[in-house]
Design an enzyme around this catalytic site. Structure first.
Site, mmCIF file in Angstrom:
data_model
loop_
_atom_site.group_PDB
_atom_site.id
_atom_site.type_symbol
_atom_site.label_atom_id
_atom_site.label_comp_id
_atom_site.label_asym_id
_atom_site.label_seq_id
_atom_site.Cartn_x
_atom_site.Cartn_y
_atom_site.Cartn_z
ATOM 1 N N ALA A 95 -3.590 89.871 50.460
ATOM 2 C CA ALA A 95 -3.537 89.814 48.993
ATOM 3 C C ALA A 95 -4.934 89.990 48.434
ATOM 4 O O ALA A 95 -5.914 89.541 49.033
ATOM 5 C CB ALA A 95 -2.985 88.474 48.529
ATOM 6 N N ASP A 96 -5.001 90.648 47.276
ATOM 7 C CA ASP A 96 -6.272 90.759 46.557
ATOM 8 C C ASP A 96 -6.353 89.768 45.405
ATOM 9 O O ASP A 96 -7.424 89.293 45.062
ATOM 10 C CB ASP A 96 -6.470 92.184 46.058
ATOM 11 C CG ASP A 96 -6.810 93.103 47.216
ATOM 12 O OD1 ASP A 96 -8.002 93.353 47.427
ATOM 13 O OD2 ASP A 96 -5.891 93.535 47.938
#
Length: 358
Positions: A246-247
């Site tokens: 995930a960013d």
């Protein structure tokens, strides 16, 4: 460990070198980063990528330039830290880890300057020590993510698992070990991984160039598939789980990750394959109520129209090239794996607030 052969960066006090990931897997070239501007450049050009690595390299570039400059006052140190992180915030907009680090170290510098108004070197040392601590903490967090994620996947009763992942979330995206790839590494160490599958991850091919490279280096049994093959794979290969990184994760669990993650989650849901996000709590942005508020970076058309500098698309065609998409929380059916444990998306904000309260 063989993983050390592909560290995303090498740091010793006063010197930072970043592995140019654009040249992998064909060449291993470390590029010196001597200033904050050098740090900004390697992040912007995607020579370093992966949300945790972006934050750490950005912060280390501040530490290196701090050590190379002379400051006459504590306030000058604090001001340099603030302006440096303000500049680094403009490098890439989607991953939140760098923004969290920027806020943390800017506040740390202000507080140190207030505590030591006449000792610029002390303020500098406090900030540098805090930045250096990020490296060890990231590796500790990743090992914990690996342990929690492997346990959750094995709790479903699987003894030997087949895991599908997307993009690159390994040593090359972090300070070491990795997040989603760390879960795969842990399953492999436990002799509970039958096979890993990685997507090519167009248009920048982080899966084919980077994840495949890490899997081969670690002797993990693995197969590469094109992004367009994942539904067929889920239909025919009895995949145990999909695990991706995930960013930025919004407070409701909606998750921005590398483009192509959303369609993978839809396909996993249809085939009843658990879908997990693996990310440190530094990737969570509790200031955003939902994924609709996450800024999505658009990359240059050239990255889609060419591969390795060779044009592959018809001249004259227009191009849309978002670097990330947002997977709605309800498609994250396995849960969100953090260093604190595995949480359902709806519980995430509450659990993290509990963990972080004194």
């Amino acid at each position: 460990s063989r993983q050390m052969s592909f560290l995303a960066f090498r740091y010793e006090k006063g010197t930072l070198k970043v592995l140019d990931q654009l040249q992998l897997p064909l060449k291993t070239v470390y590029e010196p980063v001597n200033t904050v501007q050098d740090g900004w450049n390697v992040i912007r050009q995607m020579k370093v990528r992966g949300a945790p690595a972006i934050a750490i390299v950005g912060a280390l570039s501040v530490a290196v330039e701090l050590q190379r400059r002379e400051f006459s006052t504590s306030e000058a140190v604090s001001e340099f830290v603030r302006t440096s992180f303000d500049h680094l915030r403009t490098s890439r907009p989607t991953a939140v880890n760098l923004f969290n680090a920027a806020s943390h170290f800017t506040a740390k510098a202000v507080s140190a300057a207030a505590d030591h108004p006449d000792d610029a070197q002390r303020v500098e040392a406090i900030v540098i020590e805090g930045i250096e601590d990020m490296v060890a903490k990231d590796i500790r967090d990743n090992k914990a993510i690996g342990t929690h994620g492997a346990s959750a996947i094995l709790a479903s009763g699987s003894v030997s698992t087949r895991i599908l992942t997307h993009c690159n979330t390994g040593s090359l995206a972090t300070a070491g070990f990795g997040t989603a790839l760390g879960v795969i590494r842990t399953l492999h160490e436990k002799k509970s991984l039958e096979h890993a599958y990685c997507t090519e991850t167009r248009p920048y091919n982080q899966g084919a160039r980077l994840t495949a490279y890490e899997l081969v280096q670690d002797d993990i049994p693995a197969t590469l598939v094109a992004d367009s093959m994942v539904s067929a794979l889920l239909q025919s290969k009895s995949i145990s789980a999909v695990v991706v990184g995930a960013d930025r994760i919004a407070a409701n669990g909606d998750t921005a990750n590398k483009i192509g993650t959303y369609q993978l989650a839809i396909a996993a849901r249809y085939h009843n394959v658990p879908f997990y996000i693996a990310a440190p709590s530094t990737s969570v942005d509790l200031n955003l109520t939902s994924g609709a508020e996450i800024p999505i970076e658009e990359r240059p058309s050239e990255e889609l129209l060419s591969i390795g500098g060779v044009r592959v698309a018809a001249p004259g065609i227009q191009c849309w090239n978002p670097a990330f998409d947002v997977t709605p929380a309800q498609l994250i059916t396995g849960g969100i794996i953090t260093e604190h444990g595995v949480f359902q998306p709806a519980q995430l904000a509450e659990k993290l607030v509990e963990k972080n309260s004194p």
